[in-house]
Design an enzyme around this catalytic site. Structure first.
Site, short mmCIF file in Angstrom:
data_model
loop_
_atom_site.label_atom_id
_atom_site.label_comp_id
_atom_site.label_asym_id
_atom_site.label_seq_id
_atom_site.Cartn_x
_atom_site.Cartn_y
_atom_site.Cartn_z
N GLY A 144 0.83 -1.20 0.00
CA GLY A 144 0.00 0.00 0.00
C GLY A 144 0.87 1.25 0.00
O GLY A 144 2.10 1.17 0.07
N THR A 175 1.27 3.73 2.25
CA THR A 175 2.01 4.06 3.47
C THR A 175 3.21 3.12 3.61
O THR A 175 4.32 3.55 3.93
CB THR A 175 1.10 3.96 4.71
OG1 THR A 175 -0.20 4.46 4.36
CG2 THR A 175 1.65 4.77 5.87
N GLY A 200 0.64 -1.20 6.45
CA GLY A 200 -0.44 -0.21 6.59
C GLY A 200 -1.72 -0.92 7.02
O GLY A 200 -1.73 -2.12 7.29
N ALA A 201 -2.81 -0.17 7.08
CA ALA A 201 -4.13 -0.76 7.38
C ALA A 201 -5.19 0.16 6.80
O ALA A 201 -4.93 1.35 6.57
CB ALA A 201 -4.32 -0.92 8.88
N LYS A 253 -7.74 -4.98 6.68
CA LYS A 253 -6.71 -4.78 5.68
C LYS A 253 -7.15 -5.44 4.38
O LYS A 253 -8.07 -6.23 4.36
CB LYS A 253 -5.39 -5.40 6.15
CG LYS A 253 -4.74 -4.58 7.26
CD LYS A 253 -3.43 -5.16 7.73
CE LYS A 253 -2.45 -5.50 6.65
NZ LYS A 253 -2.16 -4.40 5.71
N GLY A 294 -5.63 -2.94 -0.76
CA GLY A 294 -4.76 -3.09 -1.93
C GLY A 294 -4.73 -4.53 -2.42
O GLY A 294 -3.87 -4.90 -3.23
N GLU A 297 -0.18 -10.61 3.27
CA GLU A 297 0.00 -9.78 4.48
C GLU A 297 -0.26 -10.60 5.74
O GLU A 297 0.47 -10.50 6.73
CB GLU A 297 -0.93 -8.57 4.44
CG GLU A 297 -0.49 -7.54 3.41
CD GLU A 297 -1.48 -6.40 3.20
OE1 GLU A 297 -1.05 -5.35 2.73
OE2 GLU A 297 -2.67 -6.57 3.51
#
Ligand code: 5RP
Length: 224
Positions: free
Chosen positions: A27, A29, A83-84, A95, A98, A104
């Site tokens: 993602g 972030t 990220g989340a 999550k 993406g 993940e």
């Protein structure tokens, strides 16, 4: 929000120590974190081995000079920074925005410590504003879709810009569902996991150990 994402990523990169195995999230972030990590590793001649949660993050890390290896080539991962899409005060989250939720979750499960980096818009009292992604195998997926419909979850297949169905890195479909009405997320999680053909879902319960929120400059650790 980019400033806040950047702040969160900056906070995380400082926590990486030499001689460690680092999980790279996916993602926007997480991508900022990957860039900052590559810079730090280079500048400080650090010995860091990375495992990625998506093809995109693996490619980005390698391009920037990080040593990205296969997950099965490491015994365990010291820390993963990801990220989340949504996270609550108990550090439970959603999550998969993406579409990388499967890798993940696998990388998180092999990690001794999981740090999430988010901007302040992701922090909510209750999960469910963001649609929950469910990764399903293509074969017979309509059956799962119909069951999710019957459960009142308003399912929709995730689509590409050209309206074809999006495929994950593992060539599965994503069905997004609305969990806003559900209070008991543990029971919902178990119910979805029990459906034949479901590969994984984006509810990450009791996974995150530390949450870094850019903007609010907050560092929240899971109470043990
Ligand atoms: C990808 C994810 C991402 O971590 C999540 O979507 C957050 O992305 P961004 O940092 O771009 O807001 O779960 O599957």
């Amino acid at each position: 929000m980019n400033v806040e994402k950047n702040q969160a990523a900056q906070m995380a990169v400082k926590k990486i120590v030499n001689n460690s195995v680092v999980g790279l999230g996916s993602g926007s972030t997480a991508s900022i974190f990957i860039e900052l990590l590559a810079k730090r590793v280079k500048a400080e001649h650090m010995n860091v081995v990375c495992v990625a949660t998506s093809i995109k993050s693996a490619e980005l890390g390698s391009k920037l000079g990080l040593d990205v290896v296969d997950i099965d080539d490491v015994e365990s991962i010291d820390v993963t920074v990801d990220g989340a899409d949504e996270v609550d005060a108990n550090l439970n989250g959603i999550k998969g925005g993406g579409a990388a939720l499967l890798f993940e979750k696998i990388v998180a499960s092999k990690s001794k410590y999981n740090i999430w980096i988010v901007d302040s818009s992701k922090f909510h009292n209750k999960l469910g504003k963001f649609k929950l992604p469910i990764e399903v195998i293509k074969f017979g997926s309509q059956r799962i879709f119909d069951s999710l419909q019957e459960m009142g979850l308003n399912p929709t297949y995730r689509l590409n810009d050209d309206y074809t169905r999006l495929l994950t890195d593992s060539h599965n479909y994503i069905i997004d569902v609305d969990i806003n009405k559900f209070k008991n997320l543990n029971s919902l999680s178990r119910k979805i996991e029990g459906m034949v053909g479901v590969v994984e879902h984006g509810l990450f319960l009791n996974v995150c150990d530390e949450l870094l929120i850019g903007g609010l400059n907050k560092d929240i650790r899971r109470s043990k």
